[in-house]
Design a protein around this motif. Structure first.
Motif, PDB file in Angstrom:
ATOM      1  N   MET A  27       3.137  52.004 -28.718  1.00  0.00           N
ATOM      2  CA  MET A  27       3.589  50.779 -28.164  1.00  0.00           C
ATOM      3  C   MET A  27       3.014  50.739 -26.649  1.00  0.00           C
ATOM      4  SD  MET A  27       7.501  49.659 -27.129  1.00  0.00           S
ATOM      5  CE  MET A  27       8.218  50.992 -27.840  1.00  0.00           C
ATOM      6  N   THR A  28       2.505  49.709 -26.198  1.00  0.00           N
ATOM      7  CA  THR A  28       2.221  49.443 -24.793  1.00  0.00           C
ATOM      8  C   THR A  28       3.225  48.339 -24.351  1.00  0.00           C
ATOM      9  OG1 THR A  28      -0.119  49.787 -25.457  1.00  0.00           O
ATOM     10  CG2 THR A  28       0.071  48.640 -23.583  1.00  0.00           C
ATOM     11  N   ILE A  29       3.746  48.656 -23.165  1.00  0.00           N
ATOM     12  CA  ILE A  29       4.441  47.807 -22.282  1.00  0.00           C
ATOM     13  C   ILE A  29       4.028  47.600 -20.884  1.00  0.00           C
ATOM     14  CG2 ILE A  29       6.656  47.433 -21.235  1.00  0.00           C
ATOM     15  CD1 ILE A  29       7.893  49.395 -23.545  1.00  0.00           C
ATOM     16  N   GLN A  30       3.641  46.589 -20.574  1.00  0.00           N
ATOM     17  CA  GLN A  30       3.058  46.203 -19.307  1.00  0.00           C
ATOM     18  C   GLN A  30       4.351  46.244 -18.078  1.00  0.00           C
ATOM     19  OE1 GLN A  30       0.537  42.980 -18.512  1.00  0.00           O
ATOM     20  NE2 GLN A  30       1.462  42.527 -16.538  1.00  0.00           N
ATOM     21  N   VAL A  31       4.125  46.940 -17.137  1.00  0.00           N
ATOM     22  CA  VAL A  31       5.076  46.962 -15.819  1.00  0.00           C
ATOM     23  C   VAL A  31       4.435  46.630 -14.879  1.00  0.00           C
ATOM     24  CG1 VAL A  31       6.873  48.434 -17.062  1.00  0.00           C
ATOM     25  CG2 VAL A  31       4.927  49.337 -15.415  1.00  0.00           C
ATOM     26  N   ASN A  32       4.783  45.835 -13.590  1.00  0.00           N
ATOM     27  CA  ASN A  32       4.155  45.550 -12.576  1.00  0.00           C
ATOM     28  C   ASN A  32       4.682  46.501 -11.449  1.00  0.00           C
ATOM     29  OD1 ASN A  32       2.992  43.268 -13.731  1.00  0.00           O
ATOM     30  ND2 ASN A  32       5.046  42.146 -13.618  1.00  0.00           N
ATOM     31  N   ILE A  33       3.715  46.645 -10.633  1.00  0.00           N
ATOM     32  CA  ILE A  33       4.156  47.550  -9.415  1.00  0.00           C
ATOM     33  C   ILE A  33       4.165  46.779  -8.285  1.00  0.00           C
ATOM     34  CG2 ILE A  33       3.437  49.347  -8.064  1.00  0.00           C
ATOM     35  CD1 ILE A  33       1.819  50.806 -10.579  1.00  0.00           C
ATOM     36  N   THR A  34       5.322  46.909  -7.409  1.00  0.00           N
ATOM     37  CA  THR A  34       5.427  46.188  -6.079  1.00  0.00           C
ATOM     38  C   THR A  34       4.533  46.691  -5.025  1.00  0.00           C
ATOM     39  OG1 THR A  34       7.319  47.577  -5.125  1.00  0.00           O
ATOM     40  CG2 THR A  34       7.849  45.704  -6.881  1.00  0.00           C
ATOM     41  N   PRO A  35       4.341  45.984  -4.261  1.00  0.00           N
ATOM     42  CA  PRO A  35       3.512  46.397  -2.850  1.00  0.00           C
ATOM     43  C   PRO A  35       3.905  47.733  -2.200  1.00  0.00           C
ATOM     44  CG  PRO A  35       3.894  44.014  -2.805  1.00  0.00           C
ATOM     45  CD  PRO A  35       4.875  44.708  -3.753  1.00  0.00           C
ATOM     46  N   ASN A  36       5.305  47.838  -2.403  1.00  0.00           N
ATOM     47  CA  ASN A  36       5.788  49.272  -2.044  1.00  0.00           C
ATOM     48  C   ASN A  36       5.840  50.493  -2.934  1.00  0.00           C
ATOM     49  OD1 ASN A  36       7.923  48.616  -3.293  1.00  0.00           O
ATOM     50  ND2 ASN A  36       9.232  48.630  -1.814  1.00  0.00           N
TER      51      ASN A  36
END
Length: 81
Positions: free
Chosen positions: A1-10
């Motif tokens: 399973m692949t899940i996209q998560v976003n990383i914030t600028p910090n």
């Protein structure tokens, strides 16, 4: 399973709630990231401990002198306590 998560600028990232629930992280907790040749592996603390135990088992199987108890007994003997 692949899940996209976003990383914030910090540098923060959020795991989806359903994934946290499946991993037993509903109250938060530690996770460990391992950088491999193929990418990054995320493990819960319990998964990391289980993996470490499995690796240790491979190297100590059939070697009673490699147990934690034997190690501690040797340390006591060496220290003269």
């Amino acid at each position: 399973m692949t899940i996209q998560v976003n990383i914030t600028p910090n540098g923060r990232m959020s795991l989806p709630a359903d994934l946290r629930k499946r991993l037993g992280l509903t109250e938060g907790g530690a996770v460990f990231l391992e950088e491999t040749d193929d990418g990054v592996v995320l493990r819960t603390a319990a998964q990391a401990v289980a993996r470490a135990k499995a690796i240790a088992q491979r190297f100590t199987e059939g070697k009673p002198e490699a147990s934690v108890d034997a190690f501690l007994a040797n340390r006591v003997a060496e220290s003269g306590e």
